[in-house]
Enzyme design. Structure first.
Site, PDB file in Angstrom:
ATOM      1  N   GLN A 216       0.794  -1.218  -0.021  1.00  0.00           N
ATOM      2  CA  GLN A 216      -0.041   0.003   0.218  1.00  0.00           C
ATOM      3  C   GLN A 216       1.047   1.223   0.032  1.00  0.00           C
ATOM      4  O   GLN A 216       1.425   1.546   1.155  1.00  0.00           O
ATOM      5  CB  GLN A 216      -1.027   0.060   1.264  1.00  0.00           C
ATOM      6  CG  GLN A 216      -1.746  -1.421   1.495  1.00  0.00           C
ATOM      7  CD  GLN A 216      -2.769  -1.460   0.498  1.00  0.00           C
ATOM      8  OE1 GLN A 216      -3.643  -0.778   0.525  1.00  0.00           O
ATOM      9  NE2 GLN A 216      -2.806  -2.716  -0.245  1.00  0.00           N
ATOM     10  N   ALA A 257     -11.722   2.900   3.990  1.00  0.00           N
ATOM     11  CA  ALA A 257     -10.649   1.721   3.334  1.00  0.00           C
ATOM     12  C   ALA A 257      -9.892   2.516   2.285  1.00  0.00           C
ATOM     13  O   ALA A 257     -10.166   3.709   1.838  1.00  0.00           O
ATOM     14  CB  ALA A 257     -11.262   0.628   2.817  1.00  0.00           C
ATOM     15  N   HIS A 258      -8.774   1.721   1.856  1.00  0.00           N
ATOM     16  CA  HIS A 258      -7.818   2.237   0.780  1.00  0.00           C
ATOM     17  C   HIS A 258      -8.769   2.861  -0.298  1.00  0.00           C
ATOM     18  O   HIS A 258      -9.747   2.185  -1.053  1.00  0.00           O
ATOM     19  CB  HIS A 258      -6.902   1.517   0.432  1.00  0.00           C
ATOM     20  CG  HIS A 258      -7.372   0.017   0.075  1.00  0.00           C
ATOM     21  ND1 HIS A 258      -6.604  -1.072  -0.003  1.00  0.00           N
ATOM     22  CD2 HIS A 258      -8.406  -0.177  -0.518  1.00  0.00           C
ATOM     23  CE1 HIS A 258      -7.087  -1.944  -0.500  1.00  0.00           C
ATOM     24  NE2 HIS A 258      -8.192  -1.849  -0.880  1.00  0.00           N
ATOM     25  N   ASN A 259      -8.210   3.837  -0.974  1.00  0.00           N
ATOM     26  CA  ASN A 259      -8.548   4.480  -2.197  1.00  0.00           C
ATOM     27  C   ASN A 259     -10.004   5.295  -2.187  1.00  0.00           C
ATOM     28  O   ASN A 259     -10.454   5.517  -3.347  1.00  0.00           O
ATOM     29  CB  ASN A 259      -8.476   3.492  -3.271  1.00  0.00           C
ATOM     30  CG  ASN A 259      -7.063   3.087  -3.450  1.00  0.00           C
ATOM     31  OD1 ASN A 259      -5.938   3.592  -3.175  1.00  0.00           O
ATOM     32  ND2 ASN A 259      -7.029   1.764  -4.065  1.00  0.00           N
ATOM     33  N   SER A 277     -12.043   1.729  -2.519  1.00  0.00           N
ATOM     34  CA  SER A 277     -12.006   2.341  -3.912  1.00  0.00           C
ATOM     35  C   SER A 277     -13.571   2.862  -4.310  1.00  0.00           C
ATOM     36  O   SER A 277     -14.142   2.714  -5.491  1.00  0.00           O
ATOM     37  CB  SER A 277     -11.592   1.173  -5.170  1.00  0.00           C
ATOM     38  OG  SER A 277     -10.343   1.006  -5.063  1.00  0.00           O
TER      39      SER A 277
END
Length: 354
Positions: A216, A257-259, A277
């Site tokens: 990440q 969460a990520h993105n 995402s």
């Protein structure tokens, strides 16, 4: 309520002055010199307190109210007792919020651990390569990493950790026990106790011997005037950035969460989980304990009811609810039909048992 040592009353603001500041109309100008010192709920408001009312449902609470002023709109004016001065405003809730900030400014941000804190406490650690503008406060046991930059007027609470190369703007508050890594933070951001920003997102690929960790290497970018509630987590991006837009307010215990990209002036309530995402537009409101699927888009101005499961894209301006989330009118109709069927089954069981 007994005297509150944590948030003591204000020295006092004249009611006429307060009305002017709030843009409200003081109906009885003879009460203009009354001093307002604190906020209180209608039922127990007394001398020196200001309160507000939004509905006739609170009419009973007015019987015990002795407030020095009450905020209400024109529709509720007739039910206010004559002994309570009225500040008339079309938005009493918003006006009350502004009044509370004037009367109790220290309650707008996490409180200092040390009441006389100023500058860098000797028990804090600041890497020699970090750059701190004048007026930064660092409380005991906080750690400021290599090459970190922190703007004037920002306070870093006890035990907080600011990682290497992190940049934090001016007039921010990072409360006790928070950690910020791999992040760029704007101005006037409030980070409450125990928040985690910039840790790994949850990313793995299946391999012959189990799950293989995906690196990440993105960042978290938090724009101006964002507030992040206690013990919320915001993961850094995988290769892109995780972004929180200007003015967005995030409650306690939220997982981002990520993105994920969240727009401006959104409200995200406690217990919400947003998978990776996902893109969320401006002015979106998400009710508590809702789950949002990854790789979907939620349009501007959407409202999601509490405890919903959002599985697919939601068009701008829509109101959704349920699991899976669907237009709110459809969800409410389904609930009503389900309750009717349940009542019918219970009735049939009762008839058979007679």
């Amino acid at each position: 309520m007994e005297s509150n040592d944590f948030f003591p009353p204000h020295d006092g603001i004249g009611l006429r002055e307060l009305a002017s500041h709030l843009g409200a109309e003081l109906l009885d100008d003879t009460a203009g010199n009354r001093r307002i010192r604190s906020v209180a709920p209608v039922a127990r408001a007394g001398e020196g307190d200001i309160c507000y009312i939004l509905s006739r449902k609170a009419r009973g609470d007015l019987e015990s109210c002795s407030a020095s002023a009450i905020l209400c709109d024109e529709a509720l004016r007739p039910i206010i007792p004559d002994h309570i001065p009225v500040l008339l405003t079309p938005k009493p809730h918003a006006a009350f919020a502004v009044a509370g900030g004037l009367l109790h400014p220290i309650a707008l941000r996490p409180p200092r651990i040390l009441s006389d804190a100023a500058g860098i406490h000797p028990a804090a650690f600041v890497d020699p390569t970090a750059r701190l503008e004048d007026g930064v406060e660092i409380e005991p046991m906080a750690v400021i990493g290599a090459r970190a930059e922190i703007g004037a007027g920002t306070r870093v609470g006890a035990g907080a950790v600011i990682g290497a190369d992190v940049k934090i703007g001016r007039n921010c508050t990072v409360a006790a026990g928070a950690s910020i890594i791999a992040a760029l933070i704007g101005n006037n951001v409030i980070v409450h106790n125990g928040v985690r920003i910039g840790q790994d997102g949850f990313g793995y690929a299946p391999g012959p011997r189990g799950m293989i960790k995906i690196v990440q290497v993105g960042r978290v970018i938090i724009q101006d005037d964002v507030e992040i509630g206690a013990n919320t987590t915001i993961d850094r991006g995988t290769m892109d950035d995780t972004v929180i837009g200007e003015g967005t307010k995030i409650d306690n215990l939220v997982q981002i969460a990520h993105n994920v990209r969240i727009g401006r002036h959104c409200g995200i309530v406690s217990g919400v989980g947003i998978a990776g995402s996902t893109t969320i537009g401006n002015g979106v409101m998400i009710g508590g304990a809702s789950g949002v699927n990854g790789h979907i888009t939620i349009g501007d101005g959407v409202q999601i009811a509490a405890m919903s499961g959002v599985m697919a894209d939601v068009p701008a301006g829509a109101r959704y609810g349920g699991v899976p989330a669907r237009p709110l009118k459809d969800f409410l109709r389904d609930v009503a039909e389900s309750m009717t069927r349940s009542d019918e089954r219970a009735k049939r069981r009762g008839d058979r048992n007679e």
